[in-house]
Design an enzyme around this catalytic site. Structure first.
Site, short mmCIF file in Angstrom:
data_model
loop_
_atom_site.label_atom_id
_atom_site.label_comp_id
_atom_site.label_asym_id
_atom_site.label_seq_id
_atom_site.Cartn_x
_atom_site.Cartn_y
_atom_site.Cartn_z
N ASN A 8 0.87 -1.17 0.00
CA ASN A 8 0.00 0.00 0.00
C ASN A 8 0.91 1.23 0.00
OD1 ASN A 8 -1.79 2.05 0.50
ND2 ASN A 8 -2.27 1.43 2.61
N LYS A 10 0.10 4.27 -0.33
CA LYS A 10 -0.55 5.49 0.19
C LYS A 10 -0.31 6.66 -0.78
CE LYS A 10 -0.07 3.41 4.68
NZ LYS A 10 0.02 3.54 6.13
N HIS A 94 -9.46 1.21 4.89
CA HIS A 94 -8.16 1.44 5.54
C HIS A 94 -8.33 2.40 6.72
CE1 HIS A 94 -4.07 2.79 6.25
NE2 HIS A 94 -3.71 1.61 5.77
N GLU A 96 -6.67 4.85 7.69
CA GLU A 96 -6.52 6.28 7.36
C GLU A 96 -7.79 6.82 6.71
OE1 GLU A 96 -2.79 5.75 5.32
OE2 GLU A 96 -1.92 5.22 7.26
N GLU A 165 -5.24 -4.70 10.73
CA GLU A 165 -4.25 -3.65 10.89
C GLU A 165 -4.54 -2.86 12.15
OE1 GLU A 165 -2.23 -2.62 6.92
OE2 GLU A 165 -3.98 -1.34 7.12
N GLY A 171 2.42 2.57 10.66
CA GLY A 171 3.33 3.69 10.46
C GLY A 171 4.06 4.13 11.71
N SER A 208 3.53 -1.77 10.37
CA SER A 208 4.97 -1.79 10.63
C SER A 208 5.64 -3.13 10.27
CB SER A 208 5.27 -1.41 12.08
OG SER A 208 4.85 -0.07 12.33
#
Ligand code: PGA
Length: 246
Positions: A8, A10, A94, A96, A165, A171, A208
């Site tokens: 991904n 992003k 996701h 985010e 996730e 991140g 991560s």
């Protein structure tokens, strides 16, 4: 089931950076068929990625979609548009998108059903926040997200990938432990079995993931793949993750 190793990107990489990436990445994974590989660039790089991926077995995915086919939705991109670019997977829900762009479970469900309607495989992301884990709510949060997102999709569950996730691991450089992932993955799999006893669904871990920890996740019995953000941006490190079990 072959593991699925997904990138991904992003909001990273221009068209020229996308071309340069695949020039380095593709020779590194050529002929390696012990894992399915998926790369999800930003919309603007899909065409370039598609050209670079011609003749390779690496699949192309998008990071988002709208649930309508066309219409007055300024700034949005539909599934017919994505399919024409060779997109066969779309990341849906996701964290985010959920937390920075306020996507609701209801919206995520609409997007997931639209993917299935178009024969595109949704990669449905679920995961708890730090404070939810600390309050002992991990299973409850994950269960609610799964049930709402998959509502009406039970029959077609084998066309879905799920990614666990944990938000606190994305991140941050601090992944879940392989044991924490295994525990939640096993829970997700039991819930998926309840929704459709016949469906085989890959459950990926994300948050991560790096070359140094990929193998330990993949060795867990309920971990069927990885969704990789930061470490997928470098072709050498993503190739190492793809080949982690070699
Ligand atoms: P990360 O991102 O690997 O940078 O933690 C994972 C993701 O958001 O899918």
């Amino acid at each position: 089931m072959k593991p699925l190793i997904a990138a991904n990107w992003k909001m990273n990489k221009t068209v020229s950076e996308t071309r340069a990436y695949f020039e380095r990445f593709l020779p590194l994974v050529e002929g390696y068929d012990a894992a399915d590989v998926l790369v999800c660039p930003p919309f603007t790089s899909l065409q370039a990625a598609r050209e670079m991926l011609e003749g390779s077995s690496v699949a192309l995915g998008a990071q988002n979609c709208h649930y309508e086919d066309a219409g007055a939705y300024t700034g949005e991109v539909s599934l017919p548009m994505l399919k024409e670019l060779g997109v066969s997977f779309v990341i849906v829900g996701h964290s985010e998108r959920r937390h920075l762009f306020n996507e609701s479970d209801e919206l995520i469900n609409k997007k997931l059903l639209a993917c299935l309607r178009h024969g595109v495989r949704p990669v449905l992301c679920v995961g708890e926040k730090k404070e939810e884990r600390e309050a002992g709510l991990t299973f409850k949060v994950v269960e609610t997200q799964l049930r709402l997102a998959l509502s009406g999709a039970e029959e077609l569950l084998s066309r879905v990938e799920v990614a666990y996730e944990p938000v606190w691991a994305i991140g941050t450089g601090t992944p879940a432990t392989p044991e924490q992932a295994q525990e939640v993955h096993a829970f997700i799999k039991s819930l998926l079995k309840e929704l459709n006893p016949n469906a085989e669904v890959r459950v990926l871990y994300g948050g991560s993931v790096k070359p140094s920890n990929a193998k330990a996740f993949l060795e867990q019995p309920a971990v069927d793949g990885l969704l990789v953000g930061t470490a997928s941006l470098d072709p050498e490190s993503f190739a190492q993750i793809v080949k982690a079990l070699e």
